[in-house]
Design a protein around this motif. Structure first.
Motif, PDB file in Angstrom:
ATOM      1  N   ALA A  10      98.610  13.346  39.213  1.00  0.00           N
ATOM      2  CA  ALA A  10      97.455  12.862  38.447  1.00  0.00           C
ATOM      3  C   ALA A  10      97.504  11.364  38.190  1.00  0.00           C
ATOM      4  CB  ALA A  10      97.371  13.613  37.116  1.00  0.00           C
ATOM      5  N   PHE A  11      98.697  10.785  38.244  1.00  0.00           N
ATOM      6  CA  PHE A  11      98.853   9.369  37.918  1.00  0.00           C
ATOM      7  C   PHE A  11      99.299   8.575  39.148  1.00  0.00           C
ATOM      8  CE2 PHE A  11      99.927  10.938  33.399  1.00  0.00           C
ATOM      9  CZ  PHE A  11      98.589  10.992  33.078  1.00  0.00           C
ATOM     10  N   CYS A  12      98.536   8.714  40.210  1.00  0.00           N
ATOM     11  CA  CYS A  12      98.842   8.025  41.467  1.00  0.00           C
ATOM     12  C   CYS A  12      97.528   7.672  42.147  1.00  0.00           C
ATOM     13  CB  CYS A  12      99.692   8.936  42.360  1.00  0.00           C
ATOM     14  SG  CYS A  12     100.010   8.284  44.005  1.00  0.00           S
ATOM     15  N   PRO A  55      92.594  11.671  36.359  1.00  0.00           N
ATOM     16  CA  PRO A  55      91.563  11.346  35.357  1.00  0.00           C
ATOM     17  C   PRO A  55      90.297  10.826  36.030  1.00  0.00           C
ATOM     18  CG  PRO A  55      93.696  10.456  34.719  1.00  0.00           C
ATOM     19  CD  PRO A  55      93.858  10.964  36.113  1.00  0.00           C
ATOM     20  N   GLU A  56      89.158  11.068  35.390  1.00  0.00           N
ATOM     21  CA  GLU A  56      87.884  10.609  35.954  1.00  0.00           C
ATOM     22  C   GLU A  56      87.865   9.098  36.138  1.00  0.00           C
ATOM     23  OE1 GLU A  56      84.534  11.960  33.796  1.00  0.00           O
ATOM     24  OE2 GLU A  56      85.007  14.100  34.027  1.00  0.00           O
ATOM     25  N   LEU A  57      88.462   8.392  35.199  1.00  0.00           N
ATOM     26  CA  LEU A  57      88.513   6.934  35.293  1.00  0.00           C
ATOM     27  C   LEU A  57      89.967   6.480  35.171  1.00  0.00           C
ATOM     28  CD1 LEU A  57      87.091   4.193  35.449  1.00  0.00           C
ATOM     29  CD2 LEU A  57      86.898   4.234  32.946  1.00  0.00           C
ATOM     30  N   ILE A  58      90.474   5.885  36.235  1.00  0.00           N
ATOM     31  CA  ILE A  58      91.828   5.335  36.224  1.00  0.00           C
ATOM     32  C   ILE A  58      91.728   3.829  36.016  1.00  0.00           C
ATOM     33  CG2 ILE A  58      93.829   4.800  37.663  1.00  0.00           C
ATOM     34  CD1 ILE A  58      93.670   7.492  38.876  1.00  0.00           C
ATOM     35  N   HIS A  70      96.927  17.331  29.627  1.00  0.00           N
ATOM     36  CA  HIS A  70      96.154  18.177  30.538  1.00  0.00           C
ATOM     37  C   HIS A  70      96.182  17.607  31.958  1.00  0.00           C
ATOM     38  CE1 HIS A  70      93.033  20.760  32.154  1.00  0.00           C
ATOM     39  NE2 HIS A  70      92.376  19.679  32.557  1.00  0.00           N
ATOM     40  N   ASN A  71      96.060  16.301  32.068  1.00  0.00           N
ATOM     41  CA  ASN A  71      96.143  15.685  33.397  1.00  0.00           C
ATOM     42  C   ASN A  71      97.494  15.950  34.045  1.00  0.00           C
ATOM     43  OD1 ASN A  71      94.193  13.029  32.077  1.00  0.00           O
ATOM     44  ND2 ASN A  71      93.493  14.444  33.662  1.00  0.00           N
ATOM     45  N   LEU A  72      98.561  15.844  33.251  1.00  0.00           N
ATOM     46  CA  LEU A  72      99.899  16.104  33.775  1.00  0.00           C
ATOM     47  C   LEU A  72     100.055  17.553  34.212  1.00  0.00           C
ATOM     48  CD1 LEU A  72     102.216  14.139  31.306  1.00  0.00           C
ATOM     49  CD2 LEU A  72     102.131  13.830  33.787  1.00  0.00           C
ATOM     50  N   SER A  73      99.654  18.487  33.351  1.00  0.00           N
ATOM     51  CA  SER A  73      99.875  19.900  33.633  1.00  0.00           C
ATOM     52  C   SER A  73      98.970  20.434  34.736  1.00  0.00           C
ATOM     53  CB  SER A  73      99.679  20.726  32.354  1.00  0.00           C
ATOM     54  OG  SER A  73      98.370  20.580  31.850  1.00  0.00           O
ATOM     55  N   SER A  74      97.741  19.933  34.791  1.00  0.00           N
ATOM     56  CA  SER A  74      96.781  20.412  35.798  1.00  0.00           C
ATOM     57  C   SER A  74      96.877  19.662  37.114  1.00  0.00           C
ATOM     58  CB  SER A  74      95.357  20.287  35.256  1.00  0.00           C
ATOM     59  OG  SER A  74      95.002  18.915  35.101  1.00  0.00           O
ATOM     60  N   ARG A  75      97.561  18.518  37.079  1.00  0.00           N
ATOM     61  CA  ARG A  75      97.699  17.645  38.254  1.00  0.00           C
ATOM     62  C   ARG A  75      96.352  17.071  38.670  1.00  0.00           C
ATOM     63  NH1 ARG A  75      98.964  20.509  42.568  1.00  0.00           N
ATOM     64  NH2 ARG A  75     100.078  18.857  43.671  1.00  0.00           N
ATOM     65  N   ARG A  94      93.919   3.184  21.587  1.00  0.00           N
ATOM     66  CA  ARG A  94      92.590   2.755  21.128  1.00  0.00           C
ATOM     67  C   ARG A  94      91.760   3.920  20.599  1.00  0.00           C
ATOM     68  NH1 ARG A  94      90.611   0.989  26.496  1.00  0.00           N
ATOM     69  NH2 ARG A  94      88.579   0.969  25.455  1.00  0.00           N
ATOM     70  N   GLY A  95      92.231   5.143  20.819  1.00  0.00           N
ATOM     71  CA  GLY A  95      91.504   6.306  20.323  1.00  0.00           C
ATOM     72  C   GLY A  95      90.438   6.836  21.250  1.00  0.00           C
ATOM     73  N   VAL A  96      90.411   6.384  22.508  1.00  0.00           N
ATOM     74  CA  VAL A  96      89.385   6.858  23.446  1.00  0.00           C
ATOM     75  C   VAL A  96      89.924   7.960  24.354  1.00  0.00           C
ATOM     76  CG1 VAL A  96      88.185   4.644  23.427  1.00  0.00           C
ATOM     77  CG2 VAL A  96      89.943   5.065  25.157  1.00  0.00           C
ATOM     78  N   LEU A  97      91.206   8.282  24.233  1.00  0.00           N
ATOM     79  CA  LEU A  97      91.828   9.369  24.986  1.00  0.00           C
ATOM     80  C   LEU A  97      92.802  10.074  24.048  1.00  0.00           C
ATOM     81  CD1 LEU A  97      92.221  10.639  27.922  1.00  0.00           C
ATOM     82  CD2 LEU A  97      94.231   9.144  28.083  1.00  0.00           C
ATOM     83  N   SER A  98      92.811  11.390  24.071  1.00  0.00           N
ATOM     84  CA  SER A  98      93.716  12.142  23.208  1.00  0.00           C
ATOM     85  C   SER A  98      95.010  12.456  23.941  1.00  0.00           C
ATOM     86  CB  SER A  98      93.056  13.441  22.744  1.00  0.00           C
ATOM     87  OG  SER A  98      92.956  14.359  23.827  1.00  0.00           O
ATOM     88  N   VAL A  99      96.030  12.752  23.176  1.00  0.00           N
ATOM     89  CA  VAL A  99      97.304  13.156  23.767  1.00  0.00           C
ATOM     90  C   VAL A  99      97.129  14.466  24.530  1.00  0.00           C
ATOM     91  CG1 VAL A  99      99.691  13.823  23.271  1.00  0.00           C
ATOM     92  CG2 VAL A  99      98.632  11.963  21.981  1.00  0.00           C
TER      93      VAL A  99
END
Length: 269
Positions: free
Chosen positions: A152-154, A225-228, A217-222, A207-212
């Motif tokens: 998810a982070f690539c 994110p819609e916007l990187i 969820h991105n990590l677990s679902s692979r 900044r409060g625009v993304l929750s933990v």
């Protein structure tokens, strides 16, 4: 004979480590200097591929040299290289160890300052952000060693055989004034822009625009994110590389300015 060469470099004015035509790069500068010294082509293999403007306070490359020399190669190489590349050690190795494929751990540090400071330009990433929620950012950082797949982070996950990374540790630190942040992460490998993407997501959490929960969820679902939004490159340092047969302490601080000369001034959250 194979040699491992221990170096550090300030990457602000380079298009990254890897040699590529038409772009100033660290590998090309080193190969040119070595070729000039030995008067024959010398090719090197690095321990990784840092992005454009990314720094390395510890980096290794290997080279094969058949000829012996009767001069101080360390001195001559440092004299020939530009100010922003330094050679610390030249180490003869038994067999054919590989600087990239044999590394078992790589550590990176990412520095941020949230106030305008001309003396940190190019050494730390500047984000004019007030009242970042560091506690929430820390909760996200604590999740990182619990997950192994970082698809998810690539930026280009499909170019890899797999996207598994053994993240051994991750931490978030802040200076005594609370306006400088330091993110540390260690893993056996990293994917393309992985650290800068993670740092960009952490800033969104702050900044409060993304929750933990969304981060996890991105990590677990692979799922990417819609916007990187990768964080700026200037604050990122490759700070440690470890081999089964070679574990040297970095010969230089990341920088006397961003590290503020003493780790004691940084508080682990």
């Amino acid at each position: 004979m194979r040699y491992f060469v221990h170096i550090g470099y300030h990457g602000l004015h380079y298009g990254g480590w890897q040699k590529q035509p038409g772009v100033l790069n660290v590998q090309g500068v080193l190969e040119k200097a070595l070729t000039q010294i030995f008067k024959c082509p010398v090719f090197i293999n690095g321990c990784g591929r840092t992005d454009a403007q990314v720094h390395a306070s510890q980096f290794f490359f290997h080279m094969d040299l058949e000829q012996n020399w009767d001069f101080d190669l360390l001195f001559r190489l440092n004299k020939l290289l530009p100010y922003n590349i330094a050679v610390f050690d030249i180490i003869p190795m038994e067999g054919l160890p590989h600087a990239r494929f044999d590394a078992v751990m790589r550590s990176y540090d990412y520095f941020i300052h949230t106030y305008k400071n001309p003396f940190l330009h190019g050494l730390s990433s500047y984000y004019l952000l007030k009242d970042l929620d560091l506690d929430q950012m820390k909760k996200a950082v604590d999740l990182l060693p619990r997950y192994k797949d970082y698809r998810a982070f690539c930026t280009s996950p499909d170019k890899y055989e797999h996207t598994i990374c053994n993240v051994m540790s991750a931490g978030l630190l802040v200076d005594q004034h609370g306006d400088r942040i330091r993110f540390q992460i260690s893993s056996n490998r990293f994917l393309s822009k992985m650290i800068r993407i993670i740092m960009g997501q952490l800033l969104k959490i702050g900044r409060g625009v993304l929750s933990v929960d969304e981060f996890e969820h991105n990590l677990s679902s692979r799922q990417t994110p819609e916007l990187i939004t990768p964080a700026h490159p200037q604050g990122l340092y490759l700070s440690r590389v470890v081999y089964p047969y070679l574990n040297l302490q970095p010969r230089a601080e990341f920088s006397a300015v961003p590290q503020n000369q003493s780790d004691k001034l940084w508080k682990l959250l």
